[in-house]
Design a protein around this motif. Structure first.
Motif, PDB file in Angstrom:
ATOM      1  N   ASP A  42       0.882  -1.157   0.000  1.00  0.00           N
ATOM      2  CA  ASP A  42       0.000   0.000   0.000  1.00  0.00           C
ATOM      3  C   ASP A  42       0.924   1.211   0.000  1.00  0.00           C
ATOM      4  O   ASP A  42       1.927   1.232   0.722  1.00  0.00           O
ATOM      5  N   VAL A  43       0.593   2.213  -0.813  1.00  0.00           N
ATOM      6  CA  VAL A  43       1.392   3.442  -0.862  1.00  0.00           C
ATOM      7  C   VAL A  43       0.454   4.614  -0.605  1.00  0.00           C
ATOM      8  O   VAL A  43      -0.560   4.767  -1.280  1.00  0.00           O
ATOM      9  N   ARG A  44       0.809   5.415   0.409  1.00  0.00           N
ATOM     10  CA  ARG A  44       0.020   6.600   0.761  1.00  0.00           C
ATOM     11  C   ARG A  44       0.855   7.845   0.544  1.00  0.00           C
ATOM     12  O   ARG A  44       2.072   7.818   0.725  1.00  0.00           O
ATOM     13  N   GLU A  45       0.181   8.924   0.180  1.00  0.00           N
ATOM     14  CA  GLU A  45       0.854  10.210   0.055  1.00  0.00           C
ATOM     15  C   GLU A  45       0.360  11.141   1.146  1.00  0.00           C
ATOM     16  O   GLU A  45      -0.840  11.316   1.338  1.00  0.00           O
ATOM     17  N   LEU A  46       1.299  11.722   1.870  1.00  0.00           N
ATOM     18  CA  LEU A  46       1.022  12.747   2.871  1.00  0.00           C
ATOM     19  C   LEU A  46       1.525  14.073   2.305  1.00  0.00           C
ATOM     20  O   LEU A  46       2.257  14.093   1.307  1.00  0.00           O
ATOM     21  N   PRO A  47       1.195  15.187   2.925  1.00  0.00           N
ATOM     22  CA  PRO A  47       1.677  16.472   2.409  1.00  0.00           C
ATOM     23  C   PRO A  47       3.210  16.539   2.287  1.00  0.00           C
ATOM     24  O   PRO A  47       3.724  17.141   1.340  1.00  0.00           O
ATOM     25  N   ASN A  48       3.948  15.902   3.230  1.00  0.00           N
ATOM     26  CA  ASN A  48       5.405  16.019   3.241  1.00  0.00           C
ATOM     27  C   ASN A  48       6.146  14.711   3.011  1.00  0.00           C
ATOM     28  O   ASN A  48       7.373  14.692   3.092  1.00  0.00           O
ATOM     29  N   ALA A  49       5.419  13.623   2.752  1.00  0.00           N
ATOM     30  CA  ALA A  49       6.102  12.319   2.635  1.00  0.00           C
ATOM     31  C   ALA A  49       5.203  11.284   1.965  1.00  0.00           C
ATOM     32  O   ALA A  49       3.998  11.501   1.789  1.00  0.00           O
ATOM     33  N   TYR A  50       5.835  10.175   1.618  1.00  0.00           N
ATOM     34  CA  TYR A  50       5.119   8.990   1.155  1.00  0.00           C
ATOM     35  C   TYR A  50       5.333   7.900   2.203  1.00  0.00           C
ATOM     36  O   TYR A  50       6.399   7.811   2.814  1.00  0.00           O
ATOM     37  N   ILE A  51       4.325   7.064   2.391  1.00  0.00           N
ATOM     38  CA  ILE A  51       4.423   5.920   3.290  1.00  0.00           C
ATOM     39  C   ILE A  51       4.133   4.672   2.464  1.00  0.00           C
ATOM     40  O   ILE A  51       3.088   4.582   1.818  1.00  0.00           O
ATOM     41  N   LEU A  52       5.057   3.730   2.481  1.00  0.00           N
ATOM     42  CA  LEU A  52       4.868   2.454   1.794  1.00  0.00           C
ATOM     43  C   LEU A  52       4.782   1.369   2.854  1.00  0.00           C
ATOM     44  O   LEU A  52       5.616   1.339   3.771  1.00  0.00           O
ATOM     45  N   GLU A  53       3.805   0.486   2.737  1.00  0.00           N
ATOM     46  CA  GLU A  53       3.651  -0.620   3.670  1.00  0.00           C
ATOM     47  C   GLU A  53       3.475  -1.898   2.858  1.00  0.00           C
ATOM     48  O   GLU A  53       2.553  -1.994   2.042  1.00  0.00           O
ATOM     49  N   GLY A  54       4.394  -2.847   3.065  1.00  0.00           N
ATOM     50  CA  GLY A  54       4.368  -4.082   2.295  1.00  0.00           C
ATOM     51  C   GLY A  54       4.346  -5.311   3.180  1.00  0.00           C
ATOM     52  O   GLY A  54       4.848  -5.291   4.298  1.00  0.00           O
ATOM     53  N   GLU A  55       3.758  -6.378   2.659  1.00  0.00           N
ATOM     54  CA  GLU A  55       3.646  -7.636   3.399  1.00  0.00           C
ATOM     55  C   GLU A  55       4.876  -8.512   3.179  1.00  0.00           C
ATOM     56  O   GLU A  55       5.208  -8.843   2.044  1.00  0.00           O
ATOM     57  N   PHE A  56       5.526  -8.887   4.282  1.00  0.00           N
ATOM     58  CA  PHE A  56       6.689  -9.775   4.243  1.00  0.00           C
ATOM     59  C   PHE A  56       6.588 -10.791   5.375  1.00  0.00           C
ATOM     60  O   PHE A  56       7.352 -10.749   6.341  1.00  0.00           O
ATOM     61  N   PRO A  57       5.635 -11.715   5.286  1.00  0.00           N
ATOM     62  CA  PRO A  57       5.465 -12.697   6.360  1.00  0.00           C
ATOM     63  C   PRO A  57       6.711 -13.558   6.517  1.00  0.00           C
ATOM     64  O   PRO A  57       7.335 -13.955   5.531  1.00  0.00           O
TER      65      PRO A  57
END
Length: 103
Positions: free
Chosen positions: A6-21
């Motif tokens: 999942d990739v989110r955009e914030l005003p000052n940054a990007y946040i990436l969250e990935g699954e690595f079980p």
């Protein structure tokens, strides 16, 4: 193998969250920028097939193998330039979280 993100955009940054079980720390992964807009995440997912002290006949043989193993690679391109030196990555509960500040 293609880890899901999942990739989110914030005003000052990007946040990436990935699954690595099954991956316990980021040392199993390589996270790098190939240029100031392209993030490359790569590594190898492996299946633990032995338990310490367990003999082969005690493990049994697989009837079904559905978990993915092998080499993976994901690239993410950012429209805006990012602060490569400010990137922070953490891994917990099988989720890789990468904070990428914008310029």
């Amino acid at each position: 193998i293609t880890p899901k993100f999942d990739v989110r955009e914030l005003p000052n940054a990007y946040i990436l969250e990935g699954e690595f079980p099954g991956i316990d720390d980021t040392s199993s992964l390589c996270i790098e920028f190939t240029d100031e807009r392209t993030l490359l995440i790569h590594g190898r997912l492996e299946r633990a097939v032995t338990v310490a002290g367990e003999e082969e006949e005690e493990r049994g043989s697989y009837l079904i193998m559905e978990r993915s193993v092998g080499v993976f690679q994901r690239r993410f391109w950012f429209e805006e330039g990012v602060e490569v030196d400010g990137v922070d990555a953490s891994l917990g509960n099988g989720i890789l979280r990468i904070y990428v500040p914008k310029k």
